[in-house]
Design a protein around this motif. Structure first.
Motif, short mmCIF file in Angstrom:
data_model
loop_
_atom_site.label_atom_id
_atom_site.label_comp_id
_atom_site.label_asym_id
_atom_site.label_seq_id
_atom_site.Cartn_x
_atom_site.Cartn_y
_atom_site.Cartn_z
N ASP A 224 0.66 -1.15 -0.60
CA ASP A 224 0.21 -0.36 0.02
C ASP A 224 0.91 1.69 0.14
OD1 ASP A 224 -2.39 -1.62 0.20
OD2 ASP A 224 -2.65 -0.94 1.72
N ASP A 225 2.06 1.51 0.31
CA ASP A 225 2.95 2.64 0.65
C ASP A 225 3.21 3.11 -0.42
OD1 ASP A 225 2.43 2.47 4.03
OD2 ASP A 225 4.66 2.42 4.13
N PHE A 226 3.37 2.57 -1.84
CA PHE A 226 4.39 1.93 -2.86
C PHE A 226 2.87 2.94 -3.75
CE2 PHE A 226 6.60 -0.68 -0.80
CZ PHE A 226 8.19 0.17 -1.04
N ALA A 227 1.77 3.43 -3.53
CA ALA A 227 0.72 3.56 -4.47
C ALA A 227 0.83 4.20 -4.96
CB ALA A 227 -0.38 2.99 -3.95
N LYS A 228 1.22 5.44 -4.52
CA LYS A 228 1.80 7.17 -5.33
C LYS A 228 3.16 7.11 -5.48
CE LYS A 228 -2.16 9.14 -3.56
NZ LYS A 228 -2.73 10.24 -3.21
N ALA A 229 4.23 6.52 -5.38
CA ALA A 229 5.64 6.06 -5.24
C ALA A 229 5.17 6.07 -6.90
CB ALA A 229 6.26 4.75 -4.71
N PRO A 230 6.82 6.39 -7.57
CA PRO A 230 7.99 6.53 -8.55
C PRO A 230 7.98 5.14 -8.86
CG PRO A 230 9.09 8.17 -7.14
CD PRO A 230 7.61 7.69 -6.76
N ASP A 231 7.57 5.02 -10.39
CA ASP A 231 7.21 3.55 -11.15
C ASP A 231 8.17 2.24 -10.69
OD1 ASP A 231 5.13 4.12 -11.77
OD2 ASP A 231 5.60 4.51 -14.14
N ALA A 232 9.53 3.17 -10.60
CA ALA A 232 10.59 2.27 -10.01
C ALA A 232 11.01 1.67 -8.66
CB ALA A 232 12.42 2.92 -10.37
N TYR A 233 10.14 2.36 -7.71
CA TYR A 233 10.14 2.11 -6.26
C TYR A 233 9.98 0.48 -6.23
CZ TYR A 233 11.70 7.24 -5.42
OH TYR A 233 12.20 7.92 -5.31
N LEU A 234 9.00 0.46 -6.11
CA LEU A 234 8.72 -0.86 -5.47
C LEU A 234 9.10 -2.22 -6.47
CD1 LEU A 234 6.27 -2.56 -3.83
CD2 LEU A 234 4.49 -2.45 -6.62
N PRO A 235 9.35 -2.33 -7.58
CA PRO A 235 9.98 -3.19 -7.98
C PRO A 235 11.68 -4.06 -7.93
CG PRO A 235 9.10 -2.83 -10.63
CD PRO A 235 8.79 -1.40 -8.99
N TYR A 236 11.80 -2.18 -7.51
CA TYR A 236 13.19 -2.52 -6.86
C TYR A 236 13.33 -3.22 -5.06
CZ TYR A 236 17.67 -1.36 -5.20
OH TYR A 236 18.87 -1.32 -4.71
N MET A 237 11.54 -2.63 -4.45
CA MET A 237 12.23 -3.26 -3.17
C MET A 237 11.43 -4.28 -2.86
SD MET A 237 13.28 -0.48 -0.91
CE MET A 237 11.53 -0.94 0.37
N ARG A 238 10.49 -4.95 -4.01
CA ARG A 238 9.82 -6.46 -3.99
C ARG A 238 11.40 -7.32 -4.22
NH1 ARG A 238 5.64 -5.79 -8.36
NH2 ARG A 238 3.86 -5.37 -7.64
N LYS A 239 11.92 -7.42 -5.45
CA LYS A 239 13.24 -7.68 -5.64
C LYS A 239 13.89 -7.78 -4.52
CE LYS A 239 17.33 -7.70 -8.15
NZ LYS A 239 18.09 -7.27 -9.84
#
Length: 270
Positions: A224-239
């Motif tokens: 949920d924290d990444f709903a409005k984050a730049p597109d690159a943030y969530l894939p990096y954090m998942r990985k």
């Protein structure tokens, strides 16, 4: 700038003092991140709460940055309870006095069992995912108040500038597997590869003895924290999350695997 620089002679006088006071300087390169300069001592004006376990510097478009990590487990109080905490802070140190950008403090208070908060130093990253010279700082740590061997709560946090914070919060892989004497093998639910609710529930259906409580060991609760984050943030954090959990899972499994019984030739005669 996208490169991280070592402390060198052309730095300002306040940093020269830092250079002279440093007992050890080493460059540490993190996979998929910028290279960080590790220092043993921080300059005057930098607050450290608890026992300092690490400090790093790097350069970006804002100037020279400093990240300090500290943690502490207190002695038990008279009532038998225990308190522990972790502390992290990022500073800009280009001026006459260090300027704090953000601070992180988390604790376990009055734990009746064993309190523990520990940074996973392999989780520490500094990235420039947007390619604009402004970096993102990532730290991760576990926390628990327990009397048994069981997974800990784990938090992976990205800080961007003074106010932006993005988190993945869940459960680590500590205690997630155990050695089955009869089977001669490890038992336990494998590390999930997908932390969506549907994927976790599908895994639970295959390993019913593990229960149905989510998140499963090695998974986070939501994104949920990444709903409005730049597109690159969530894939990096998942990985990054899954790489950390894979490392934990491997280390824990190896610790549980019993060594083979010695043969007659290997046995020593007293």
């Amino acid at each position: 700038m996208n490169s991280v620089q070592l402390l060198r002679g052309q730095l300002r006088p306040v940093l020269m003092g830092l250079l002279l006071s440093v007992a050890c300087i080493a460059t540490v390169r993190a996979d998929d991140g910028l290279a960080l300069t590790s220092i043993d001592q921080v300059p005057d004006g930098v607050e450290v709460r608890g026992k300092q376990i690490a400090a790093y510097t790097w350069d970006d478009q804002q100037g020279k940055n400093l990240l300090v990590l500290a943690e502490q487990v207190n002695e038990r109080d008279d009532d038998g309870t225990q308190t522990a905490f972790v502390y992290a802070a990022q500073y800009l140190i280009d001026g006459k006095r260090p300027k704090r950008i953000w601070m992180l403090y988390d604790d376990v208070q009055r734990c009746q069992f064993d309190a523990a908060l520990r940074f996973d130093r392999t989780a520490t990253r500094v990235t420039d995912l947007n390619g604009d010279g402004l970096t993102q700082t990532i730290v991760g740590y576990s926390l628990t108040c327990t009397s048994d061997v069981s997974p800990n709560e784990f938090k992976l946090i990205m800080r961007v500038g003074k106010s932006q914070k993005f988190r993945l919060r869940g459960v680590d892989r500590y205690g997630a597997a155990w050695w089955d004497e009869e089977a001669g093998a490890l038992r336990g639910m494998p590390l999930p590869k997908d932390c969506s609710v549907a994927a976790q529930q599908a895994l639970v259906s295959q390993y019913k003895e593990q229960g149905t409580e989510l998140p499963l060991p090695g998974c986070y609760r939501d994104e949920d924290d990444f709903a409005k984050a730049p597109d690159a943030y969530l894939p990096y954090m998942r990985k990054h999350w899954f790489a950390l959990m894979q490392k934990q899972d491997s280390e824990w499994s190896q610790a549980q695997t019993q060594p083979p019984e010695p043969t007659e030739d290997e046995e020593t005669v007293p």
